[in-house]
Design a protein around this motif. Structure first.
Motif, PDB file in Angstrom:
ATOM      1  N   THR A 117      91.414 -51.562  16.638  1.00  0.00           N
ATOM      2  CA  THR A 117      91.857 -52.165  18.081  1.00  0.00           C
ATOM      3  C   THR A 117      90.625 -52.144  18.935  1.00  0.00           C
ATOM      4  N   ALA A 118      89.440 -51.273  18.497  1.00  0.00           N
ATOM      5  CA  ALA A 118      88.240 -51.094  19.364  1.00  0.00           C
ATOM      6  C   ALA A 118      87.404 -51.278  18.410  1.00  0.00           C
ATOM      7  N   LEU A 119      87.121 -52.237  17.755  1.00  0.00           N
ATOM      8  CA  LEU A 119      85.919 -52.756  16.742  1.00  0.00           C
ATOM      9  C   LEU A 119      84.747 -52.692  17.037  1.00  0.00           C
ATOM     10  N   ALA A 120      84.275 -53.074  18.206  1.00  0.00           N
ATOM     11  CA  ALA A 120      83.103 -53.184  18.629  1.00  0.00           C
ATOM     12  C   ALA A 120      82.655 -51.779  18.646  1.00  0.00           C
ATOM     13  N   ARG A 121      83.248 -50.871  19.415  1.00  0.00           N
ATOM     14  CA  ARG A 121      82.842 -49.585  19.643  1.00  0.00           C
ATOM     15  C   ARG A 121      82.733 -49.093  18.223  1.00  0.00           C
ATOM     16  N   MET A 142      94.389 -48.179  12.198  1.00  0.00           N
ATOM     17  CA  MET A 142      95.036 -48.754  13.530  1.00  0.00           C
ATOM     18  C   MET A 142      95.287 -50.206  13.321  1.00  0.00           C
ATOM     19  N   LEU A 143      95.419 -50.524  11.906  1.00  0.00           N
ATOM     20  CA  LEU A 143      95.760 -52.195  11.989  1.00  0.00           C
ATOM     21  C   LEU A 143      97.000 -52.606  12.170  1.00  0.00           C
ATOM     22  N   ASP A 144      97.967 -51.541  12.234  1.00  0.00           N
ATOM     23  CA  ASP A 144      99.476 -52.155  12.762  1.00  0.00           C
ATOM     24  C   ASP A 144      99.301 -52.241  14.011  1.00  0.00           C
ATOM     25  N   VAL A 145      98.610 -51.566  14.988  1.00  0.00           N
ATOM     26  CA  VAL A 145      98.715 -51.684  16.492  1.00  0.00           C
ATOM     27  C   VAL A 145      97.695 -53.146  16.611  1.00  0.00           C
ATOM     28  N   ALA A 146      96.540 -53.398  15.833  1.00  0.00           N
ATOM     29  CA  ALA A 146      95.888 -54.448  16.017  1.00  0.00           C
ATOM     30  C   ALA A 146      96.846 -55.503  15.728  1.00  0.00           C
ATOM     31  N   SER A 147      97.492 -55.539  14.780  1.00  0.00           N
ATOM     32  CA  SER A 147      98.485 -56.722  14.205  1.00  0.00           C
ATOM     33  C   SER A 147      99.103 -57.155  15.548  1.00  0.00           C
ATOM     34  N   GLY A 148      99.818 -56.112  16.317  1.00  0.00           N
ATOM     35  CA  GLY A 148     100.630 -56.049  17.369  1.00  0.00           C
ATOM     36  C   GLY A 148     100.082 -56.815  18.494  1.00  0.00           C
ATOM     37  N   PRO A 153      91.502 -57.538  12.271  1.00  0.00           N
ATOM     38  CA  PRO A 153      90.230 -58.128  11.604  1.00  0.00           C
ATOM     39  C   PRO A 153      90.362 -58.519  10.067  1.00  0.00           C
ATOM     40  N   ASP A 154      89.896 -59.466   9.841  1.00  0.00           N
ATOM     41  CA  ASP A 154      89.751 -59.849   8.397  1.00  0.00           C
ATOM     42  C   ASP A 154      88.716 -58.910   7.528  1.00  0.00           C
ATOM     43  N   LEU A 155      89.509 -57.969   6.646  1.00  0.00           N
ATOM     44  CA  LEU A 155      88.641 -56.956   6.016  1.00  0.00           C
ATOM     45  C   LEU A 155      87.857 -57.608   5.056  1.00  0.00           C
ATOM     46  N   VAL A 167      87.762 -50.476   3.607  1.00  0.00           N
ATOM     47  CA  VAL A 167      89.298 -50.481   3.049  1.00  0.00           C
ATOM     48  C   VAL A 167      90.206 -50.469   4.291  1.00  0.00           C
ATOM     49  N   GLY A 168      91.290 -50.848   4.416  1.00  0.00           N
ATOM     50  CA  GLY A 168      92.360 -50.699   5.246  1.00  0.00           C
ATOM     51  C   GLY A 168      93.128 -49.558   4.977  1.00  0.00           C
ATOM     52  N   ILE A 169      93.557 -48.902   5.883  1.00  0.00           N
ATOM     53  CA  ILE A 169      94.194 -47.444   5.751  1.00  0.00           C
ATOM     54  C   ILE A 169      95.206 -47.382   6.868  1.00  0.00           C
ATOM     55  N   ASP A 170      96.047 -46.530   6.674  1.00  0.00           N
ATOM     56  CA  ASP A 170      97.089 -45.897   7.561  1.00  0.00           C
ATOM     57  C   ASP A 170      97.053 -44.299   7.295  1.00  0.00           C
TER      58      ASP A 170
END
Length: 666
Positions: A117-121, A142-148, A153-155, A167-170
């Protein structure tokens, strides 16, 4: 695992026959590093301070990765940072660890946690870690929040553009952790990054470039500026590749934004903040009190009866075992439920995302003494109990502010002091007892403020006044019970292992002093307190308290015992007068009469002034042995013993001032 070598360097030992691999967890504050750390290490964790600092680190064994690589994999949770250009001791530890310039081992793999949700930082730190030359794996949470928010992002594109394994994780649910283990294992084995093996790999790909570790020297300002510009260009390039429409998504107003409009509002946010702090305060007093009493009663009752009935030998053996060792162990364990509750409460505030908002709301009030809003939590908790408040200083962003807050916490008046205030105020100010007790709490707050101002203008001049609070507000999330329990368990065990030994050992020493007769006609463990070594010690201390009108061994003995715990001051007075201790809230009775006579005599007829001085002394000097033990665990022996000396000096000076002024009035 051993934390410190004789040279001061941190060492991590592998079992015989196994190699040791270290993985460093890197990322922004509040990005979820601790949650991931707990999920990967389970209960096999240890809390330690980086050598020579008060920066707290967690280490643990990455169990699944250890099995996959046939080596012990030590996971180190480095302090959160927004940049490897350090501005605080915490950031310096992270920068040194990655550069191999500090006392921490150079990690074999840097696992960088990115916030979707704050990828640039997050990418700004990722780029710096890549430039350090470390072997890097990126984990996006935070991929679920980003999806909302429609900013997921495209990993694959992110990995290709950044040139690192992604890797995408929760970590809250455990999703993606098996894949993360596999990818980190590949990185440890030195397998080629998928980016470098692909046909799309750029010629200047970071993980393939031979000169990626090259950095500009600190004196080459043009080169530094060029490097910074290149870094931000890189961030924009990677961000555009991972999420081409990110620029348009910045204007989307989320649910968090709408909630923040209330919680961060200058008028509405403060009542909410006070209500939350009130709930935490209640937790340390109303909820935890029965649990503390229950544990203490269990050790003082059934366990003491069983041990006393089972132990053979003379009376002193019984006294040492029951009243010394067992009492010490019981005191340590009585803090366990209180600490566990506080750790869980702080974890809820932190994981839910509210702690960052609370810091923002309280920031302005604390900035004048060199702190920021995050200090409000330990200071409020301190009015409930100083022990968990000392540990709650970990909510501060860096070691210097953590230390400053830890030095101020003992001036917050815990409920144990309230018992003394109520007794003395009831005896000497029967018509205005409530006002006098309230004045003690006002004085407590003043001591925190004045102490902060004094420290900031002397030992903490590096903490700039009015420095703006820069804090990332994490997304609101539902705290996970398992993570909270594991975190609380780790910290409670750490308290019992370190501070517990100090507390129990000192209580045994106190018992021995009270059991040794210094006059004839008494036996060991069967001696009136004034005829014991402890009584003679109190006699020796009493003249020091004469300027405060407290030159009497009953008073000095009670104050000395109060160093162990303020709860026992009233009991120590009752014991020295050989009268029963009054029930809570009941009239002082015979104890009050003895106390009045003593203070009238020791003050030369100015008993009221001496009573005020006594209360001020109780307020200002060392809260209890448990606080000292926890302070030593968190900040080290040098700061702890220096703080104890300063608290005693402040208490003596204030008490003397109050008495000398008061004797002119009463």
């Amino acid at each position: 695992m051993s934390c410190h070598s004789p040279s001061g360097a941190v060492t991590l030992e592998a079992p015989v026959g196994k190699s040791l691999v270290t993985v460093a967890l890197v990322g922004n504050p509040n990005v979820g590093k601790s949650t991931l750390f707990n999920a990967l290490t389970g209960a096999r964790q240890a809390v330690m301070n980086a050598p020579g600092t008060t920066v707290e680190l967690q280490t643990g064994t990455w169990r699944s990765l250890s099995k996959a690589t046939d080596a012990k994999v030590a996971l180190i949770d480095l302090p959160g940072t927004y940049s490897l250009v350090a501005h605080s001791p915490d950031e310096q530890i992270t920068a040194d660890a990655l550069a191999g310039a500090g006392s921490l081992p150079v990690p074999d793999v840097a696992l960088v946690l990115l916030d979707a949700t704050a990828l640039a930082r997050s990418l700004a730190v990722l780029k710096q870690v890549i430039d350090s030359g470390a072997t890097v794996v990126a984990a996006v949470c935070m991929l679920d929040v980003a999806s909302g928010r429609q900013v997921r992002p495209d990993l694959s594109a992110l990995a290709l553009a950044a040139g690192v394994r992604v890797v995408g994780i929760d970590p809250r649910s455990g999703k993606g952790l098996s894949e993360l283990t596999r990818v980190v294992a590949e990185a440890i084995d030195g397998d080629t990054c998928p980016c470098c093996a692909s046909d799309s790999c750029e010629p200047d790909c970071d993980c393939c470039a031979a000169d990626r570790g090259a950095q500009a020297g600190p004196d080459d300002l043009d080169a530094v500026l060029d490097a910074e510009i290149a870094r931000f260009d890189w961030v924009e390039r990677v961000l555009a590749a991972a999420h081409p429409s990110h620029a348009q998504q910045r204007a989307v107003r989320t649910l968090s934004d709408r909630v923040d409009r209330v919680l961060l509002h200058p008028a509405a946010g403060i009542p909410v903040f006070l209500a939350v702090m009130w709930a935490v305060f209640q937790l340390t007093t109303v909820v935890a009190a029965p649990l503390i009493d229950g544990v203490s009663g269990f050790f003082d009752g059934p366990v003491a009866d069983w041990l006393g009935g089972w132990l053979p030998g003379p009376a002193w053996v019984h006294g040492l075992a029951v009243d010394g060792v067992l009492a010490g162990v019981g005191t340590v364990l009585s803090f366990v439920p209180l600490l566990a509750l506080i750790f869980v409460a702080i974890g809820v505030l932190e994981d839910s995302g509210y702690l960052a908002r609370a810091a923002f709301v309280a920031d302005r009030a604390l900035r004048t003494i060199g702190l920021d809003g995050r200090a409000m939590v330990p200071l409020v908790v301190g009015f409930g109990c100083n022990v968990p408040a000392m540990t709650a200083t970990r909510t501060m962003p860096d070691a210097r502010r953590r230390l400053l807050t830890g030095l101020l916490v003992p001036f917050t008046s815990c409920p144990a002091r309230l018992v003394v205030f109520v007794l003395v105020a009831g005896v000497f100010f029967p018509d205005n007892a409530g006002t006098v007790v309230f004045a003690m709490y006002v004085l407590s707050a003043l001591l925190v403020v004045l102490g902060g101002l004094a420290l900031r203008s002397t030992l903490f001049r590096d903490l700039k006044q009015g420095r703006a609070l820069a804090i990332a507000l994490p997304a609101y999330q539902r705290p996970r019970l398992r993570v909270l329990v594991m975190s609380a368990w780790t910290r409670v065990v750490s308290f019992v292992k370190s501070a517990g030994g100090i507390i129990a050992g000192t209580l045994v020493v106190v018992w021995i002093l009270t059991a040794i007769p210094v006059t004839g006609g008494h036996q060991v463990a069967d001696v009136p307190i004034h005829d014991s070594a402890y009584g003679r010690l109190a006699d020796g201390i009493a003249p020091v308290l004469a300027p405060a009108g407290l030159d009497d061994w009953h008073i000095s003995a009670a104050l000395t015992t109060g160093f162990v715990a303020k709860e026992v001051v009233v009991g120590a007075l009752a014991q020295s007068y050989a009268v029963d201790e009054p029930e809570e809230g009941a009239p002082a009775g015979a104890l009050g009469a003895h106390l009045r006579d003593t203070l009238e005599a020791s003050s030369g007829g100015h008993g009221v002034a001496a009573a005020l001085a006594f209360m001020v002394f109780v307020l200002a000097y060392t809260p209890c042995l448990a606080t000292v033990g926890e302070q030593k665990r968190v900040f080290g022996a040098k700061w702890t013993f220096s703080a104890v000396a300063v608290q005693l000096a402040v208490a003596w000076a204030l008490a003397a001032l109050v008495f000398q002024v008061g004797r002119l009035i009463w």
